[in-house]
Design a protein around this motif. Sequence first.
Motif, mmCIF file in Angstrom:
data_model
loop_
_atom_site.group_PDB
_atom_site.id
_atom_site.type_symbol
_atom_site.label_atom_id
_atom_site.label_comp_id
_atom_site.label_asym_id
_atom_site.label_seq_id
_atom_site.Cartn_x
_atom_site.Cartn_y
_atom_site.Cartn_z
ATOM 1 N N PRO A 35 50.690 30.686 37.529
ATOM 2 C CA PRO A 35 50.628 32.082 38.013
ATOM 3 C C PRO A 35 49.331 32.404 38.734
ATOM 4 N N LEU A 36 48.245 31.759 38.330
ATOM 5 C CA LEU A 36 46.955 32.032 38.963
ATOM 6 C C LEU A 36 46.966 31.706 40.443
ATOM 7 N N ILE A 37 47.587 30.582 40.814
ATOM 8 C CA ILE A 37 47.584 30.201 42.221
ATOM 9 C C ILE A 37 48.772 30.790 42.979
ATOM 10 N N MET A 38 49.800 31.219 42.273
ATOM 11 C CA MET A 38 50.998 31.737 42.935
ATOM 12 C C MET A 38 50.956 33.237 43.178
ATOM 13 N N LEU A 39 50.306 33.987 42.303
ATOM 14 C CA LEU A 39 50.421 35.444 42.315
ATOM 15 C C LEU A 39 49.117 36.106 42.737
ATOM 16 N N ALA A 40 49.252 37.123 43.554
ATOM 17 C CA ALA A 40 48.114 37.954 43.953
ATOM 18 C C ALA A 40 48.312 39.402 43.532
ATOM 19 N N ASP A 41 49.553 39.834 43.425
ATOM 20 C CA ASP A 41 49.864 41.201 43.019
ATOM 21 C C ASP A 41 49.707 41.339 41.511
ATOM 22 N N GLN A 42 48.856 42.259 41.080
ATOM 23 C CA GLN A 42 48.593 42.449 39.663
ATOM 24 C C GLN A 42 49.845 42.862 38.894
ATOM 25 N N LYS A 43 50.779 43.512 39.549
ATOM 26 C CA LYS A 43 51.997 43.961 38.882
ATOM 27 C C LYS A 43 52.943 42.804 38.546
ATOM 28 N N LEU A 44 52.703 41.629 39.130
ATOM 29 C CA LEU A 44 53.532 40.460 38.845
ATOM 30 C C LEU A 44 52.898 39.533 37.815
ATOM 31 N N TYR A 45 51.686 39.866 37.365
ATOM 32 C CA TYR A 45 50.975 38.996 36.437
ATOM 33 C C TYR A 45 51.738 38.840 35.123
ATOM 34 N N PRO A 46 51.731 37.634 34.551
ATOM 35 C CA PRO A 46 52.116 37.498 33.139
ATOM 36 C C PRO A 46 50.954 37.930 32.264
ATOM 37 N N ILE A 47 51.181 37.939 30.980
ATOM 38 C CA ILE A 47 50.179 38.485 30.069
ATOM 39 C C ILE A 47 48.914 37.629 30.038
ATOM 40 N N THR A 48 49.036 36.320 30.218
ATOM 41 C CA THR A 48 47.855 35.461 30.194
ATOM 42 C C THR A 48 46.923 35.756 31.367
ATOM 43 N N LEU A 49 47.491 35.917 32.528
ATOM 44 C CA LEU A 49 46.679 36.191 33.711
ATOM 45 C C LEU A 49 46.085 37.592 33.644
ATOM 46 N N GLY A 50 46.853 38.536 33.102
ATOM 47 C CA GLY A 50 46.327 39.890 32.956
ATOM 48 C C GLY A 50 45.156 39.945 31.994
ATOM 49 N N LEU A 51 45.259 39.266 30.867
ATOM 50 C CA LEU A 51 44.160 39.246 29.903
ATOM 51 C C LEU A 51 42.927 38.568 30.487
ATOM 52 N N ASN A 52 43.130 37.520 31.263
ATOM 53 C CA ASN A 52 41.983 36.879 31.912
ATOM 54 C C ASN A 52 41.329 37.826 32.921
ATOM 55 N N ASN A 53 42.126 38.649 33.572
ATOM 56 C CA ASN A 53 41.589 39.638 34.499
ATOM 57 C C ASN A 53 40.716 40.647 33.764
ATOM 58 N N TRP A 54 41.141 41.052 32.581
ATOM 59 C CA TRP A 54 40.318 41.950 31.777
ATOM 60 C C TRP A 54 39.051 41.247 31.285
ATOM 61 N N ARG A 55 39.191 40.017 30.842
ATOM 62 C CA ARG A 55 38.032 39.301 30.319
ATOM 63 C C ARG A 55 36.959 39.105 31.381
ATOM 64 N N SER A 56 37.373 38.940 32.629
ATOM 65 C CA SER A 56 36.406 38.716 33.696
ATOM 66 C C SER A 56 35.562 39.947 33.996
ATOM 67 N N GLN A 57 35.929 41.104 33.427
ATOM 68 C CA GLN A 57 35.203 42.342 33.705
ATOM 69 C C GLN A 57 34.297 42.774 32.562
ATOM 70 N N VAL A 58 34.180 41.952 31.516
ATOM 71 C CA VAL A 58 33.404 42.373 30.345
ATOM 72 C C VAL A 58 31.913 42.482 30.649
ATOM 73 N N ASP A 59 31.403 41.690 31.597
ATOM 74 C CA ASP A 59 29.984 41.775 31.926
ATOM 75 C C ASP A 59 29.644 43.113 32.575
ATOM 76 N N ARG A 60 30.588 43.636 33.338
ATOM 77 C CA ARG A 60 30.351 44.919 34.017
ATOM 78 C C ARG A 60 30.730 46.102 33.142
ATOM 79 N N LEU A 61 31.812 45.963 32.386
ATOM 80 C CA LEU A 61 32.287 47.039 31.517
ATOM 81 C C LEU A 61 32.532 46.465 30.129
#
Length: 302
Positions: free
Chosen positions: A236-262
Amino acid sequence: MTKQAAEPVDTTSISAHQRRKLDRSPGSQIVVTGILVIVAIYFLVPLYWVVIAATKTTGALFATNGFWFGGEFSLFSNIQQVFTYDGGIFVRWILNSVLYSGVGAVLATYFAAAGGYALAKYEFRGRQLVFGTILGGVLVPGTATALPLFLLFSTLGLTDTYWSVLIPSLVSPFGLFLCRVYAQASVDTALLEQARIDGAGELRIFHTIVLRQMTPALVTVFLFQVVGIWNNFFLPLIMLADQKLYPITLGLNNWRSQVDRLPEFYQLTTGGVLVSVIPLVIAIIVLQRFWRGGLTEGSVKG
């Protein structure tokens, strides 16, 4: 009165299960039990940590013992934030994962059962070559095929769509291999011939006889596919760009990548991880009875 000599034990009348029980020494039982305990701890400790972490605020997560409760009990507020953040995007990710893993696992299991049964019970030219190719597919990791799949789907214009994740999920070389082995061992050829004599077609035989006898193998393949697709990240990481199509693993990684800022994303991530584990636990608990039924059925065959 004469003493009667002790009669020798007739080992031929002892079942295989009883012989294994007699040969099992206390020392071997302790070793096996110890290994099982260590394996159970290895798998349960991360789950325990997730449960504990999901009950804490961001400050308590780093200020208290990671393996025990501390500070304010914030489990319910964390879960509420998970489901309400960004207009409930987490719910969309869950539904996407259910779609990918549910539909993908069902169809992949069906195709694996059909292919495995055909390779086990039909004689045709090139059968061993096909089976050898499938064994080769079992040895190829999914990450090795992700980039070629991306290039292929990009050429077809299917990237950043549900199909780009769903179609690769329909193929399970390991599932087909397992179904072939199980069908060869459990599906009675004489029963198939009797069904053909009675006028049943091949599809009817497959759906009414073969699938029922292969239930334990199908449940195993289904669970492997559900867990594999649910936890799939790289494809999914290389196939998907639209956040609305993310599976739960990719969505959680998207949240984790923002912990330094928020830093509040720590709470969202830990709560989301806890929620993401629950469907897999439910699936294993619900489907394990089919395993027990299959093992019991196999033990009484003579």
